[in-house]
Design an enzyme around this catalytic site. Structure first.
Site, mmCIF file in Angstrom:
data_model
loop_
_atom_site.group_PDB
_atom_site.id
_atom_site.type_symbol
_atom_site.label_atom_id
_atom_site.label_comp_id
_atom_site.label_asym_id
_atom_site.label_seq_id
_atom_site.Cartn_x
_atom_site.Cartn_y
_atom_site.Cartn_z
ATOM 1 N N GLN A 267 0.857 -1.186 0.000
ATOM 2 C CA GLN A 267 0.000 0.000 0.000
ATOM 3 C C GLN A 267 0.894 1.238 0.000
ATOM 4 O O GLN A 267 1.998 1.232 0.546
ATOM 5 C CB GLN A 267 -0.921 -0.007 1.214
ATOM 6 C CG GLN A 267 -1.927 -1.148 1.232
ATOM 7 C CD GLN A 267 -2.940 -1.070 0.111
ATOM 8 O OE1 GLN A 267 -3.226 0.004 -0.425
ATOM 9 N NE2 GLN A 267 -3.492 -2.218 -0.269
ATOM 10 N N CYS A 388 -8.768 -0.413 -5.444
ATOM 11 C CA CYS A 388 -8.177 0.866 -5.824
ATOM 12 C C CYS A 388 -8.917 1.473 -7.009
ATOM 13 O O CYS A 388 -8.499 2.504 -7.539
ATOM 14 C CB CYS A 388 -6.699 0.688 -6.172
ATOM 15 S SG CYS A 388 -6.408 -0.437 -7.551
#
Length: 430
Positions: A267, A388
């Site tokens: 991340q 995402c």
């Protein structure tokens, strides 16, 4: 800091347009972060409620002057803003900027006829990015030009600061420019430095070095290693092949310490990772058996294994091996099995999930059409989706909802500060 000027000129010279400039009123912000006026006309670095002067050709205009600024306009914190294509929205006050992202997410779900509780967003602050992709271009023997591509251009903006990046990465920019200098022996080389900050040091994986000529010479490799050592970097690799190694780049995930393979996905900010992992674990509390699909190096695996046994799967064999190798030093887990498996070509089947009551999936931007179909056919009682890309999440969510799931709540996650991108975690229950 808010701008006190009534008239504002952009920081970069606009592209030349044909015909006289025109004055327009900005009504909204579009999906790429540009202001939108009637037409539609798109103008970068503008805000709703502003009157601006723009070039007069086409629907994608260039900002010439802000005639009447919005009270939400602020002074951008980066001297490269306006030239660099990395950020689109530094000129917008944080509260309305974040609210706009959440409303975009709500609208994306609505297009699939999905309504749900949208929680208060998690927002990463400046100076928190631990991953950067920096493009390099020839400079001199001591330092390459290094930075981001210019907005809507292949030109490079050579940066000396980056407010989104962790200060330790900003401080390393001169050393990274020196590291990149030996990479241009072949005229077609266009290197990108994929830089990751870890607790054990900076990890750099370099792509884009021309290989047809045999790759880097021995002399260039020696110079690369010398400069990596001088900078104190942990590791440098060329498309995953070791060029310099002082120590393994490692990260802590739950109870585990994972040694990262070259180019491993993490991340973008550790703060967002912690918030997402805590949210996923809270939602999975009480599970009896968990599937962690698209697990990577174990971003969620180890937190989930503190709750119940986990079967983890991902198409990246090196990432799965790193996860497995970390298990020996991770106490207090309920058991983890893992496999390298392309979940697009060979999704985890409903039959294989018959003893699983909670499934977590964190696919790439394209989503997980095939895996979602199997989850919909399974007897899994709870699905936790991490994404995402809200559009592909909404598409996959529709499949689950049509199969009897309800999307109970969504956590928006803004870890790509000052960009149009928003991420999310959604919890589905039967």
């Amino acid at each position: 800091m808010r701008s006190a000027h009534r008239r504002h000129r952009p920081d970069v010279r606009p592209k030349r347009d044909t015909g006289p400039p025109v004055e327009v009123a900005i009504e909204a912000i579009g999906g790429e972060g540009d202001g939108v006026a009637v037409g539609p006309i798109f103008a970068p670095y503008t805000l709703p409620g502003e009157r601006v002067l723009v070039g007069s050709s086409g629907d994608r205009r260039e900002l010439i002057e802000v005639l009447a600024p919005s009270p939400e306009r602020v002074v951008p914190p980066c001297p490269h803003f306006g030239a660099c294509g990395g950020c689109a929205l530094q000129h917008w006050d944080h509260a309305p900027y974040l609210a706009w992202k959440v409303e975009r997410l709500r609208g994306t779900l609505a297009r699939q006829h999905i309504e749900t509780e949208i929680l208060a967003p998690f927002a990463a602050g400046p100076g928190t990015r631990r991953r950067l992709a920096l493009h390099a271009r020839p400079g001199n023997r001591q330092a390459a030009r290094l930075g981001y591509k210019a907005r809507k251009s292949w030109d490079l903006v050579d940066i000396n600061v980056c407010p989104i990046a962790d200060p330790r990465l900003q401080a390393a920019l001169p050393a990274l420019k020196a590291l990149a200098a030996p990479l241009f022996e072949h005229p077609k080389s266009a290197p990108t430095l994929h830089v990751t900050l870890t607790p054990t040091g900076i990890d750099v994986d370099i792509s884009g070095v021309e290989k047809k000529s045999g790759g880097l010479s021995a002399d260039a490799r020696v110079l690369l290693a010398e400069r990596a050592e001088a900078a104190g970097f942990a590791r440098v690799t060329l498309d995953g092949e070791a060029a310099y190694l002082a120590r393994l780049p490692q990260v802590k995930l739950g109870a585990a310490v994972v040694a990262l393979p070259p180019g491993a996905f993490l991340q973008a900010t550790p703060q967002a990772e912690a918030a997402m992992s805590a949210f996923v674990a809270e939602a999975a509390t009480g599970a009896n058996r968990i599937a962690d699909l698209f697990c990577g190096v174990g971003t969620f695996t180890f937190a989930l294994a503190a709750i119940a046994p986990v079967h983890a799967a991902d198409g990246d064999a090196a990432a799965v091996q790193a996860l497995v190798s970390a298990l020996a030093g991770a106490p207090g887990l309920h058991g983890v099995t893992a496999e390298a498996r392309d979940l697009t070509r060979r999704p985890m089947l409903a039959q294989e999930l018959k003893k699983t009551d909670v499934a977590v999936f964190d696919p790439p931007r394209a989503g997980a059409v095939e895996q979602t179909a199997e989850l919909a056919r399974s007897t899994v009682s709870q699905v936790i989706g991490v994404s995402c890309a809200p559009a592909t999440f909404a598409r996959d969510a529709r499949v689950l909802i049509d199969a009897g799931f309800s999307l109970e709540r969504v956590l928006p996650v803004d870890q790509f500060l000052w960009s149009p991108h928003i991420e999310l975690v959604g919890v589905f229950n039967r």
